[in-house]
Design an enzyme around this catalytic site. Structure first.
Site, PDB file in Angstrom:
ATOM      1  N   PHE A  11       0.825  -1.221   0.000  1.00 34.77           N
ATOM      2  CA  PHE A  11       0.000   0.000   0.000  1.00 34.77           C
ATOM      3  C   PHE A  11       0.859   1.272   0.000  1.00 34.77           C
ATOM      4  O   PHE A  11       0.843   2.048  -0.963  1.00 34.77           O
ATOM      5  CB  PHE A  11      -0.944  -0.066   1.207  1.00 34.77           C
ATOM      6  CG  PHE A  11      -1.589   1.232   1.571  1.00 34.77           C
ATOM      7  CD1 PHE A  11      -2.339   1.948   0.637  1.00 34.77           C
ATOM      8  CD2 PHE A  11      -1.448   1.748   2.851  1.00 34.77           C
ATOM      9  CE1 PHE A  11      -2.928   3.158   0.981  1.00 34.77           C
ATOM     10  CE2 PHE A  11      -2.044   2.944   3.205  1.00 34.77           C
ATOM     11  CZ  PHE A  11      -2.776   3.656   2.270  1.00 34.77           C
ATOM     12  N   LEU A  73      10.384  -0.726   3.781  1.00 39.76           N
ATOM     13  CA  LEU A  73       8.958  -0.848   4.111  1.00 39.76           C
ATOM     14  C   LEU A  73       8.513  -2.307   4.228  1.00 39.76           C
ATOM     15  O   LEU A  73       7.391  -2.574   4.649  1.00 39.76           O
ATOM     16  CB  LEU A  73       8.109  -0.175   3.010  1.00 39.76           C
ATOM     17  CG  LEU A  73       7.766   1.311   3.150  1.00 39.76           C
ATOM     18  CD1 LEU A  73       8.992   2.161   3.348  1.00 39.76           C
ATOM     19  CD2 LEU A  73       7.003   1.809   1.927  1.00 39.76           C
ATOM     20  N   TYR A 146       3.780  -7.584  16.767  1.00 34.48           N
ATOM     21  CA  TYR A 146       4.091  -6.608  15.714  1.00 34.48           C
ATOM     22  C   TYR A 146       4.772  -5.382  16.320  1.00 34.48           C
ATOM     23  O   TYR A 146       5.821  -4.936  15.843  1.00 34.48           O
ATOM     24  CB  TYR A 146       2.805  -6.216  14.991  1.00 34.48           C
ATOM     25  CG  TYR A 146       2.998  -5.155  13.929  1.00 34.48           C
ATOM     26  CD1 TYR A 146       3.696  -5.432  12.770  1.00 34.48           C
ATOM     27  CD2 TYR A 146       2.474  -3.873  14.094  1.00 34.48           C
ATOM     28  CE1 TYR A 146       3.874  -4.458  11.795  1.00 34.48           C
ATOM     29  CE2 TYR A 146       2.638  -2.893  13.127  1.00 34.48           C
ATOM     30  CZ  TYR A 146       3.337  -3.187  11.980  1.00 34.48           C
ATOM     31  OH  TYR A 146       3.513  -2.218  11.021  1.00 34.48           O
TER      32      TYR A 146
END
Ligand code: UDP
Length: 318
Positions: A11, A73, A146
């Site tokens: 994204f 990323l 995470y």
């Protein structure tokens, strides 16, 4: 400039690619994803897509030798992965970041690392400045893997910076916009979108009073581009977000209204959606002073306008 974007087919990476190509840069993407959001750039002579993993050191060596700087990323993102496959989250996010930094250090190339507002965890003391505490739950709750993996990545960045590597760390606050995820999966906005398009009830988890500051991708990309070229950003961690705080119930109501859907809101328990390994974050609001002072960027797109753009895109493209 020659820019390498790991995870560039996702994204944020796809929007960053478009913006860098538009200003004349050469962009190489390293990505293993099956859902490639950059196919529209194939054929552009300044664009290259390499389908491989950030764990492949040999490939990284050649791509990092080629580039002027790196946006790292590549990561496994999305609550369904944190609770569904924590091993994959930890492996890619920790070992991938370490590998990228090792090679970047060897070749002395700047790294812009994508971190997350999730690192603040369930700290109640908002707005979060970059020095705010991280408040996490138990390691028995997979949701925190995470945040932990990204915090380890941040520690690696600072450790390499101490050794002389130029790094910039960005903590993104709920970025959204066109190409976010498939409808019905991923982040709350795409889940609600899928439900709205089908006229199904919009599933608000818990009491709906938890808050987020959703940040439109255009604003996120302006900050991300600035982070690549502004010298004062080196060695810093910077929040990238809007300070328009909304509850998840308000988000659901706004999305129902903007879409003109017949959907209603249905409150559901955390456990019924994500199982016992999930715990929600009650409030998440950035202090945006560093973003404004160092990157000279302010989030300009209101939630209403950003959602309209997003809704329009998903209607035409899914
Ligand atoms: N959420 C919700 N319904 C859903 C999915 C998510 O109410 O079907 C809530 C979730 O509990 C959280 C917020 O929406 O409070 C944002 O969730 P998301 O997974 O997008 O990202 P997070 O900010 O939690 O990382």
């Amino acid at each position: 400039m020659k820019v390498l974007i790991t995870g560039g087919a996702g994204f944020l990476g796809s929007h960053l690619t478009d913006a860098l190509l538009a200003q004349g840069d050469e962009v190489t993407i390293l990505d293993v994803a099956s859902d490639l959001k950059v196919l529209h750039n194939i054929g552009n002579p300044r664009f290259r897509l390499v389908r491989d993993s950030v764990l492949n050191r040999e490939i990284l060596e050649s791509l990092i030798a080629w580039c002027d700087y790196i946006y790292h990323l590549a990561a496994v993102v999305g609550v369904e992965h944190y609770v569904g496959d924590p091993n994959q989250v930890l492996n890619i996010n920790v070992n991938g970041t370490q590998t990228v930094l090792n090679v970047a250090f060897k070749l002395q190339k700047k790294v812009i690392f994508s971190s997350t507002s999730e690192v603040y965890g369930r700290n109640l003391d908002v707005p979060f400045t970059e020095d705010s505490d991280r408040v996490m739950g138990s390691t028995r709750i997979d949701r925190w893997c995470y945040a932990t993996s990204k915090a380890v990545g941040e520690h690696f960045c600072f450790a390499f910076h101490k050794l002389g590597l130029p790094v910039v760390l960005l903590r993104y606050f709920n970025a959204y916009g066109p190409r976010l995820d498939q409808m019905d999966v991923g982040r709350v906005i795409t889940i609600f979108l899928g439900q709205l398009m089908r006229g199904a009830p919009v599933t608000v988890i818990g009491n709906g009073r938890q808050t987020r500051c959703f940040t439109y991708v255009e604003d996120v990309i302006r900050a991300t581009m600035a982070a690549g070229v502004i010298d004062e950003a080196v060695g810093r961690v910077i929040n990238v977000g809007s300070n328009e705080e909304v509850t998840v119930s308000e988000l659901a109501e706004l999305m129902i209204r903007l879409s003109g859907s017949t959907s209603t809101i249905k409150f559901v328990t955390e456990e019924s959606v994500y199982g016992p390994s999930y715990e929600d974050i009650p409030r998440r609001v950035p202090d945006v002073r560093l973003m404004e002072e160092i990157l000279h960027v302010t989030a300009k797109v209101s939630l209403k306008d950003g959602l309209k753009q997003t809704l329009g895109w998903f209607r035409n493209n899914q």
